[in-house]
Design an enzyme around this catalytic site. Structure first.
Site, PDB file in Angstrom:
ATOM      1  N   GLY A 250       1.060  -1.241   0.043  1.00 37.43           N
ATOM      2  CA  GLY A 250       0.040   0.169  -0.058  1.00 37.43           C
ATOM      3  C   GLY A 250       0.907   1.277   0.177  1.00 37.43           C
ATOM      4  O   GLY A 250       0.565   2.180  -0.588  1.00 37.43           O
ATOM      5  N   ASP A 251       1.972   1.122   0.564  1.00 34.56           N
ATOM      6  CA  ASP A 251       2.922   2.250   0.868  1.00 34.56           C
ATOM      7  C   ASP A 251       3.580   2.698  -0.866  1.00 34.56           C
ATOM      8  O   ASP A 251       3.728   3.670  -1.088  1.00 34.56           O
ATOM      9  CB  ASP A 251       4.088   2.261   1.719  1.00 34.56           C
ATOM     10  CG  ASP A 251       3.328   1.877   3.298  1.00 34.56           C
ATOM     11  OD1 ASP A 251       2.601   3.207   3.693  1.00 34.56           O
ATOM     12  OD2 ASP A 251       3.384   1.023   3.962  1.00 34.56           O
ATOM     13  N   ARG A 252       4.099   1.476  -1.282  1.00 33.62           N
ATOM     14  CA  ARG A 252       4.468   1.567  -2.549  1.00 33.62           C
ATOM     15  C   ARG A 252       3.386   2.201  -3.629  1.00 33.62           C
ATOM     16  O   ARG A 252       3.701   2.808  -4.369  1.00 33.62           O
ATOM     17  CB  ARG A 252       4.901   0.040  -3.195  1.00 33.62           C
ATOM     18  CG  ARG A 252       5.415  -0.028  -4.421  1.00 33.62           C
ATOM     19  CD  ARG A 252       6.916   0.504  -4.598  1.00 33.62           C
ATOM     20  NE  ARG A 252       6.926   1.753  -4.965  1.00 33.62           N
ATOM     21  CZ  ARG A 252       8.153   2.591  -5.210  1.00 33.62           C
ATOM     22  NH1 ARG A 252       9.277   1.861  -5.018  1.00 33.62           N
ATOM     23  NH2 ARG A 252       8.157   3.778  -5.600  1.00 33.62           N
TER      24      ARG A 252
END
Length: 452
Positions: A250-252
């Site tokens: 999700g951060d990526r």
């Protein structure tokens, strides 16, 4: 492009080992620890990913002064950090894994935290951003009133990507894209179900409630669903990857989405790119691979030529560039581009702008505008980035990019390539690849005119 990541910090720890027996005093596995790896989590992980990509990134956050914060600061070395006091313990999340399989996770310092102050230095750093990612992990920073006021103002002029948290603050009005996962979106919208139709209804409700420009619901292995001002939701499938640990995907995704929007892409286009990057991140080993030396970029179509070149150099690779108008792509172009890419580890296409093409070819050209030409080039697997230049020749673009190789078709001679001497000034080399006759944009344009 200055990207500012705003949000809460965590310290993540992975304790890895093997379990081959049960404890004699309880029916639980005994893990023989082989290694412990720590990393910055939350907003720190987003900033680390962007820095590893070669982006100009600044992290605006708050940090405690306890023992865990010293470890956290060490994991943030090399990143431009502007931080104020958190007023709460450093959250530490520790995962015990045996044979690569998670056995248990225990959290420390993860209780409710007060809303921290935003220092003048923090606010000034955010105000200087070209794009902002709010990585809210429910620790209070995204609820700070001064910070929210500033983000609301900025959202009118720059991309603000808001990655929400169930325990966090609502996104500020006008945010360019809010990226809940499916569970978060359904819970926030008060809906149940796991299908695409329900995800679309949740996105519509949240876009209305949050007054944001778009909602991008991430769907894990199924990709993402985008709802913007286009009206109809757009489903974006994800490539199939074999990955056991989805941590960090999700951060990526949020990081790649912000880069795409800051580069001028539409929300659906940026989300498509972000889905691809998240999949590649997991396929490459996910967070476990972050401490390894970065490999040359494997995904084609990155919007930032300089980041691609920097990442390739950091991995010891060869930066290849070529250039031209590429007004109508044909087989000759495809062969030349593929041959150029085979000579190194990334290929950047220096593309004549519309004004440049008109000066070279006449007022009736280009046939396709520069945005369409760039998009077609980026759709080719052999092209990693496109750099548009407005000058008559590519020297100024090459001076900034400084590739190791400059590649042109074999129909060019040395006196037709004055940029060859420029390449030599930094140790670069100009080479040609085979020319394929009877493939010509001008001839194609003439044939199309006759058909028309």
């Amino acid at each position: 492009m200055k990207i500012v990541v705003v949000g809460d910090l965590l310290l993540d720890a992975d304790v890895n080992g093997e379990a081959s027996r049960l404890s004699p005093d309880a029916p639980v596995p005994v893990v023989d620890v082989a290694a412990t790896r720590r990393r910055a989590g939350g907003a720190g992980l987003v900033a680390r990913m962007l820095a590893r990509d070669g982006r100009d990134v600044r992290l605006v956050t708050v940090i405690s002064d306890d023992g865990a914060s010293a470890l956290l600061r060490r994991e943030l070395e090399g990143i431009d950090v502007v931080a104020g006091p958190s007023g709460a313990p450093t959250p530490v999340k520790t995962r015990i894994r045996a044979g690569g399989q998670a056995v248990v996770r225990y959290d420390e310092g993860c209780g409710e935290a007060p809303v921290p102050e935003a220092t003048p230095e923090m606010l000034a750093a955010v105000a200087a951003a070209d794009a902002v990612i709010v990585a809210d992990y429910g620790r209070g920073l995204a609820a700070n009133a001064e910070l929210r006021g500033l983000l609301t103002e900025l959202a009118a002029t720059i991309p603000v990507v808001w990655d929400p948290h169930p325990a966090g603050a609502e996104p500020v009005p006008g945010a360019g894209a809010v990226t809940p996962n499916l569970s978060e979106a359904l819970k926030a919208a008060g809906l149940s179900g796991r299908d695409t139709a329900t995800a679309a209804r949740a996105a519509a409700e949240l876009r209305r409630r949050w007054s944001c420009r778009s909602v991008v619901v991430t769907l894990g292995a199924a990709g993402a669903l985008v709802l913007d001002d286009g009206g109809l939701p757009q489903a974006i499938p994800a490539p199939k990857v074999s990955a056991g640990d989805p941590c960090g995907a999700g951060d990526r995704f949020a990081a790649a989405l912000a880069v795409g929007l800051a580069s001028g892409s539409s929300v659906p286009s940026a989300a498509e790119r972000a889905v691809q990057e998240a999949a590649s991140f997991l396929a490459a080993g996910g967070v476990d691979a972050l401490n390894e030396a970065p490999a040359p970029p494997q995904l084609h179509g990155d919007g930032d030529a300089f980041a691609v070149a920097q990442q390739t150099r950091a991995a010891g690779g060869t930066v290849v560039a070529t250039g031209g108008c590429f007004d109508l792509l044909h087989a000759g172009h495809a062969r030349t581009l593929a041959a150029a890419r085979s000579l190194g580890d990334c290929l950047v296409v220096c593309l004549n702008s519309d004004a440049s093409v008109s000066r070279l070819k006449g007022d009736e050209r280009p046939i396709m505008n520069q945005q369409d030409r760039a998009e077609l080039l980026l759709s080719l697997e052999c092209v990693d980035a496109v750099l548009v230049f407005d000058e008559q020749t590519p020297e100024a673009a090459l001076e900034r990019l400084r590739p190791d190789l400059w590649v042109k078709g074999g129909d060019y001679t040395a006196d037709q390539l004055p940029e060859a001497k420029l390449l030599e000034s930094w140790g670069g080399q100009t080479v040609t690849v085979p020319y394929y006759p009877a493939r010509s944009t001008t001839k194609l344009a003439a044939a199309l005119a006759k058909v028309g």
